[in-house]
Design a protein around this motif. Structure first.
Motif, PDB file in Angstrom:
ATOM      1  N   ARG A 176      -3.604  12.715   3.017  1.00  0.00           N
ATOM      2  CA  ARG A 176      -4.882  12.010   2.942  1.00  0.00           C
ATOM      3  C   ARG A 176      -5.259  11.414   4.302  1.00  0.00           C
ATOM      4  N   VAL A 177      -4.261  11.221   5.160  1.00  0.00           N
ATOM      5  CA  VAL A 177      -4.504  10.733   6.519  1.00  0.00           C
ATOM      6  C   VAL A 177      -4.745  11.894   7.481  1.00  0.00           C
TER       7      VAL A 177
ATOM      8  N   THR B 116      -4.799  -7.685   3.484  1.00  0.00           N
ATOM      9  CA  THR B 116      -5.400  -6.603   4.260  1.00  0.00           C
ATOM     10  C   THR B 116      -4.761  -5.263   3.928  1.00  0.00           C
TER      11      THR B 116
ATOM     12  N   THR C 114       0.856  -1.191   0.000  1.00  0.00           N
ATOM     13  CA  THR C 114       0.000   0.000   0.000  1.00  0.00           C
ATOM     14  C   THR C 114       0.884   1.230   0.000  1.00  0.00           C
TER      15      THR C 114
ATOM     16  N   ARG D  39      -5.793  -4.138   0.331  1.00  0.00           N
ATOM     17  CA  ARG D  39      -7.187  -3.729   0.169  1.00  0.00           C
ATOM     18  C   ARG D  39      -7.579  -2.555   1.047  1.00  0.00           C
ATOM     19  N   ALA D  40      -6.949  -2.438   2.229  1.00  0.00           N
ATOM     20  CA  ALA D  40      -7.470  -1.461   3.192  1.00  0.00           C
ATOM     21  C   ALA D  40      -6.386  -0.683   3.927  1.00  0.00           C
TER      22      ALA D  40
ATOM     23  N   GLU E 258      -4.685   2.223   3.405  1.00  0.00           N
ATOM     24  CA  GLU E 258      -4.940   3.654   3.626  1.00  0.00           C
ATOM     25  C   GLU E 258      -6.133   3.854   4.547  1.00  0.00           C
ATOM     26  N   ARG E 259      -7.185   3.071   4.369  1.00  0.00           N
ATOM     27  CA  ARG E 259      -8.365   3.213   5.217  1.00  0.00           C
ATOM     28  C   ARG E 259      -8.043   2.918   6.677  1.00  0.00           C
ATOM     29  N   LEU E 260      -7.184   1.913   6.915  1.00  0.00           N
ATOM     30  CA  LEU E 260      -6.791   1.602   8.291  1.00  0.00           C
ATOM     31  C   LEU E 260      -6.021   2.748   8.914  1.00  0.00           C
TER      32      LEU E 260
ATOM     33  N   LYS F 293      -6.191   5.912   8.149  1.00  0.00           N
ATOM     34  CA  LYS F 293      -7.118   7.020   8.394  1.00  0.00           C
ATOM     35  C   LYS F 293      -7.920   6.797   9.673  1.00  0.00           C
ATOM     36  N   SER F 294      -8.442   5.583   9.849  1.00  0.00           N
ATOM     37  CA  SER F 294      -9.243   5.314  11.045  1.00  0.00           C
ATOM     38  C   SER F 294      -8.400   5.334  12.310  1.00  0.00           C
TER      39      SER F 294
END
Length: 378
Positions: free
Chosen positions: A92-93, A358, A86, A361-362, A364-366, A368-369
């Protein structure tokens, strides 16, 4: 208004940041450091996420940090062969919180030390800044603010701040247990010359099995901060040359490891205490809440501690009430970081195919959260 006489025990990042914040708010402060060199930080690197950079700006040293530090604009995670999993822009974060930077610990320590030494405190006669008293060790502190030093002298303070790290004397003598727990991880840190190692930019983590990670953070000036860790059942260094543990890593890692013979070793621990205040004693930084470096939030939380504690002491003249307000403001935020560290460490230790899937797929989303609640001011 009565100004509490405050002793800060420890002249690391948290202690110096607090001294600067208190002096800027017109509060009287003494700083002692057991090390004869004044607490100069070890020669490794430091990644400063955006909330840490924001705190340094609020402390009044943001411009000097920006001049010395290297911008970090992207984060990448690769597998141990160097294949990308990734990659994303850090804004973006972090969004409008601000930039992320990297610098050596020694440089940050020097910026804060100079700010404390040269600063002037408004409202107390415009006198010179606070001098750190090196080679001054505290051996005991009481609930009433009585302090005993290693040379047998004593002092009385309205407030004693333990900024003396994970093995804090202040925590041990005033708060007792529990002792920090071993996280099952060992790490090595060093700074390498990257002029002959192409392709190193920003922040890149390379993940292998057994929790193995090799992180590089660009420091500028031909320097790169290298951090390696591995799972371990015991808090002691393994036999032999630690670098063989990462011999199968690809990319620039083999060339960087050639420079890691004198790396700084540490067994990673986490504080189990969630109570950081007594009537006239308070803990900040690693003395209060040491945790896994997975979120790179140790320095950020220490800097935020300094700002919040200084604000509460200025707003509330009653020391016990101010300390209660400090604990209430910091507890939830620190608990979030601890929980996210655990979450990230678990993700890193998933079976390799699932972990890689993981992150692909996720990833950047991880990230961010993990960081979303830290956008708010502390």
């Amino acid at each position: 208004m009565n100004r509490p006489r405050t002793l800060i025990v420890g002249a690391g990042i948290s202690g110096l940041a607090l001294a600067k914040a208190l002096r800027d708010r017109g509060l009287e402060v003494d700083v002692v450091e057991r090390r004869a060199d004044g607490g100069g930080a070890i020669g490794t690197g430091l990644y400063l996420p955006a909330n840490a950079v924001r705190a340094l700006r609020d402390l009044g040293v943001g411009e000097e940090v920006a001049e010395r530090a290297e911008p970090v604009t992207r984060q990448r995670i690769h597998d141990h062969h160097g294949r990308p999993l990734t990659e994303f822009e850090v804004d973006r974060v972090w969004g409008e919180v601000g930039p992320c930077r990297a610098m050596t610990r020694g440089e940050l320590h020097e910026v804060l030390r100079r700010a404390v030494h040269e600063g002037r405190a408004p409202g107390v006669g415009g006198g010179p800044g606070t001098a750190v008293r090196p080679g001054t060790e505290v051996t005991e502190v009481t609930d009433e603010g009585a302090v005993t030093f290693a040379d047998g002298t004593t002092g009385a303070y309205d407030l004693v701040v333990g900024a003396d790290g994970i093995n804090s004397t202040v925590r041990r003598t005033v708060f007792g247990g529990p002792e920090p727990r071993f996280l099952g991880q060992l790490c090595w840190r060093f700074i390498a010359d990257d002029t002959a190692v192409p392709g190193i930019t920003d922040w890149t983590a390379r993940v292998g099995d057994r929790g193995r990670t090799f992180l590089t953070v660009q420091l500028g000036g031909g320097r790169v901060y290298c951090y390696a860790d591995i799972n371990s059942p015991a808090p002691t260094p393994p036999a032999g040359d630690w670098r063989t543990l990462f011999a199968d890593f690809g990319g620039p890692v083999p060339q960087l490891l050639e420079q890691g013979a004198q790396a700084y070793f540490a067994a990673l621990h986490e504080s189990r205490s969630t109570v950081w205040t007594r009537a006239r004693t308070v803990l900040v930084g690693d003395a209060a809440h040491a945790f896994s470096p997975s979120m790179a939030q140790g320095g950020a939380m220490a800097l935020e501690d300094a700002l919040v504690l200084a604000d509460t002491l200025r707003a509330e003249p009653d020391v016990p009430a101010a300390l209660a307000a400090y604990q209430a403001r910091r507890a939830g935020r620190v608990a979030w970081v601890v929980a996210q560290n655990h979450r990230r460490d678990k993700a890193r230790n998933l079976p390799t195919p699932l972990r890689n899937f993981t992150f692909r797929r996720a990833g950047e989303r991880l990230f961010k959260s993990n960081h979303a609640p830290l956008h708010a001011l502390p």
